[in-house]
Design a protein around this motif. Structure first.
Motif, PDB file in Angstrom:
ATOM      1  N   GLY A 178     -12.986  42.903  71.460  1.00 52.85           N
ATOM      2  CA  GLY A 178     -13.793  43.666  70.997  1.00 52.85           C
ATOM      3  C   GLY A 178     -14.431  44.718  69.224  1.00 52.85           C
ATOM      4  O   GLY A 178     -15.556  45.170  69.164  1.00 52.85           O
ATOM      5  N   GLY A 179     -12.721  45.071  68.880  1.00 56.75           N
ATOM      6  CA  GLY A 179     -13.249  45.087  67.232  1.00 56.75           C
ATOM      7  C   GLY A 179     -13.327  44.122  66.478  1.00 56.75           C
ATOM      8  O   GLY A 179     -13.862  42.965  66.661  1.00 56.75           O
ATOM      9  N   SER A 180     -12.949  44.317  65.304  1.00 61.24           N
ATOM     10  CA  SER A 180     -13.059  44.231  64.036  1.00 61.24           C
ATOM     11  C   SER A 180     -11.675  43.811  63.299  1.00 61.24           C
ATOM     12  O   SER A 180     -11.008  44.989  63.634  1.00 61.24           O
ATOM     13  CB  SER A 180     -15.040  43.679  63.041  1.00 61.24           C
ATOM     14  OG  SER A 180     -14.207  45.163  62.409  1.00 61.24           O
ATOM     15  N   GLY A 181     -11.496  43.733  62.239  1.00 70.50           N
ATOM     16  CA  GLY A 181     -10.335  43.828  61.321  1.00 70.50           C
ATOM     17  C   GLY A 181     -10.428  44.967  60.232  1.00 70.50           C
ATOM     18  O   GLY A 181     -10.021  45.968  60.059  1.00 70.50           O
ATOM     19  N   ASN A 182     -12.083  45.665  60.701  1.00 69.46           N
ATOM     20  CA  ASN A 182     -11.952  47.168  59.576  1.00 69.46           C
ATOM     21  C   ASN A 182     -11.348  47.909  60.905  1.00 69.46           C
ATOM     22  O   ASN A 182     -12.168  49.130  61.009  1.00 69.46           O
ATOM     23  CB  ASN A 182     -13.057  47.577  59.069  1.00 69.46           C
ATOM     24  CG  ASN A 182     -13.989  45.793  57.906  1.00 69.46           C
ATOM     25  OD1 ASN A 182     -12.375  46.480  57.583  1.00 69.46           O
ATOM     26  ND2 ASN A 182     -14.314  45.517  58.244  1.00 69.46           N
ATOM     27  N   THR A 183     -11.926  47.653  62.311  1.00 70.74           N
ATOM     28  CA  THR A 183     -11.303  48.858  63.246  1.00 70.74           C
ATOM     29  C   THR A 183      -9.987  49.252  62.761  1.00 70.74           C
ATOM     30  O   THR A 183      -8.934  48.883  63.025  1.00 70.74           O
ATOM     31  CB  THR A 183     -11.517  47.670  64.751  1.00 70.74           C
ATOM     32  OG1 THR A 183     -12.450  47.327  64.836  1.00 70.74           O
ATOM     33  CG2 THR A 183     -10.935  49.347  65.456  1.00 70.74           C
ATOM     34  N   SER A 184      -9.723  51.227  62.916  1.00 65.54           N
ATOM     35  CA  SER A 184      -9.113  51.909  62.563  1.00 65.54           C
ATOM     36  C   SER A 184      -8.239  52.156  64.189  1.00 65.54           C
ATOM     37  O   SER A 184      -8.289  51.790  65.561  1.00 65.54           O
ATOM     38  CB  SER A 184      -9.577  52.991  62.631  1.00 65.54           C
ATOM     39  OG  SER A 184     -10.395  53.386  61.695  1.00 65.54           O
ATOM     40  N   VAL A 185      -7.219  51.659  63.834  1.00 65.76           N
ATOM     41  CA  VAL A 185      -5.654  51.807  64.232  1.00 65.76           C
ATOM     42  C   VAL A 185      -4.594  51.929  64.038  1.00 65.76           C
ATOM     43  O   VAL A 185      -4.667  52.811  63.358  1.00 65.76           O
ATOM     44  CB  VAL A 185      -4.972  50.211  64.797  1.00 65.76           C
ATOM     45  CG1 VAL A 185      -6.792  49.505  65.071  1.00 65.76           C
ATOM     46  CG2 VAL A 185      -4.994  49.445  63.479  1.00 65.76           C
ATOM     47  N   GLY A 186      -3.403  52.684  64.992  1.00 69.50           N
ATOM     48  CA  GLY A 186      -2.390  53.379  64.618  1.00 69.50           C
ATOM     49  C   GLY A 186      -2.760  54.559  64.593  1.00 69.50           C
ATOM     50  O   GLY A 186      -3.577  55.270  64.276  1.00 69.50           O
ATOM     51  N   VAL A 187      -1.297  55.547  64.024  1.00 66.55           N
ATOM     52  CA  VAL A 187      -1.176  56.591  63.612  1.00 66.55           C
ATOM     53  C   VAL A 187      -1.909  56.690  62.851  1.00 66.55           C
ATOM     54  O   VAL A 187      -1.915  58.487  62.342  1.00 66.55           O
ATOM     55  CB  VAL A 187       0.446  57.484  63.394  1.00 66.55           C
ATOM     56  CG1 VAL A 187       0.956  56.790  64.665  1.00 66.55           C
ATOM     57  CG2 VAL A 187       0.580  55.997  61.645  1.00 66.55           C
TER      58      VAL A 187
END
Length: 299
Positions: free
Chosen positions: A150-159
């Motif tokens: 549901g996201g994209s390569g720019n979706t914020s992830v992780g610490v």
């Protein structure tokens, strides 16, 4: 030699990390340039091995195949005639269609060889050469487009809230560099039992173990950047580490066949471009496959 290697690594390392963070179009442009240089080296090695590939057509076909892979990886951000082309060729897909066209053209060129066996070898080995680079190298860009459902390569992830694509691409770099560093250091310090003397006499079982340990630690850092569960690094580290080693051995086998120590001399202290990307050629598709099939990511 070691000093030259370190200086080159210190210069190229930050540049690669910067491009990972900059993302597109810079990453695809870098991969395109690297693909051209690697194709020149691969075809030169095949020529030295006696297969006499058509140099110009091989480079053109390899670049076309690489471009097809890059366009497919960036399908969401292209438009106009490129989108029309992608739609028209789905199925079988732009990459498959480009590969088919290349195989046909290379066969026609091979017909001109007086000896059918020589012609067949030229056709088969040139097809291998363009596939080796054109199919495997764009997987690096595929990794840099991985996203949560549901996201994209720019979706914020992780610490650190990095973009998903950048986090996966940085994980790839960390694991491959971690494996290479661990294998080299451990092999130099305590390496005794050789692994595959007929391909690469310097590789040892102890180096393999050291590389896998450091690759797993690097995968742990990557998992934190991506936001993966703690058990993923225990699989990603060894699996991608082994793939990186296989990529190195595959290129060593090609160089052995050609009677060469290095693929070229473009990178001071490191040999050629192919000598620096060989591990990534195998590691990137494996990591992408793991992300899509096991970690539940999408492109």
């Amino acid at each position: 030699m070691l000093r030259t290697r370190l200086v080159t690594a210190l210069l190229l390392g930050p540049l690669i990390i910067a491009i990972v963070f900059l993302g597109e179009p810079w990453l695809s442009l870098l991969i395109g340039v690297v693909a051209f240089l690697a194709l020149v080296e691969v075809l030169a090695l095949l020529d030295a091995a006696g297969y006499e590939p058509p140099q110009v057509l091989g480079i053109v076909a390899g670049i076309a195949l690489t471009a097809a892979g890059l366009v497919s990886a960036n399908a969401a951000s292209v438009g106009g005639v490129v989108t029309t082309l992608l739609t028209a060729l789905d199925p079988p897909g732009l990459v498959a269609a480009t590969l088919v066209a290349a195989i046909l053209l290379l066969a026609i060129v091979a017909f001109t060889r007086a000896d059918p066996r020589a012609g067949f070898q030229t056709w088969a080995m040139t097809t291998f050469g363009i596939g080796y680079i054109g199919l495997l190298l764009p997987a690096i860009v595929l990794v840099a487009h991985l996203a949560p459902p549901g996201g994209s390569g720019n979706t914020s992830v992780g610490v650190f809230g990095m973009g998903s694509g950048a986090a996966w691409a940085l994980t790839l770099v960390l694991v491959v560099w971690g494996y290479d560093t661990g294998a080299y250091a451990t092999g130099r310090l305590i390496g005794r039992r050789h692994m595959l003397d007929h391909i690469s006499p310097s590789k040892t079982i102890e180096g393999l173990a050291g590389g896998l340990i450091l690759a797993t630690i690097a995968a742990g850092v990557g998992a934190a950047l991506i936001g993966l569960e703690p058990w993923h690094p225990l699989i990603i580290g060894p699996v991608v580490g082994v793939a990186a080693q296989a990529g190195d051995l595959a290129e060593s086998m090609l160089k052995r066949a050609a009677g060469r120590k290095d693929s070229g001399d473009l990178v001071p202290g490191h040999g050629g471009i192919l000598d620096r990307i060989d591990s990534f050629l195998f590691a990137a598709p494996v990591l992408a496959g793991y992300a899509l099939l096991v970690a539940g990511r999408v492109v």
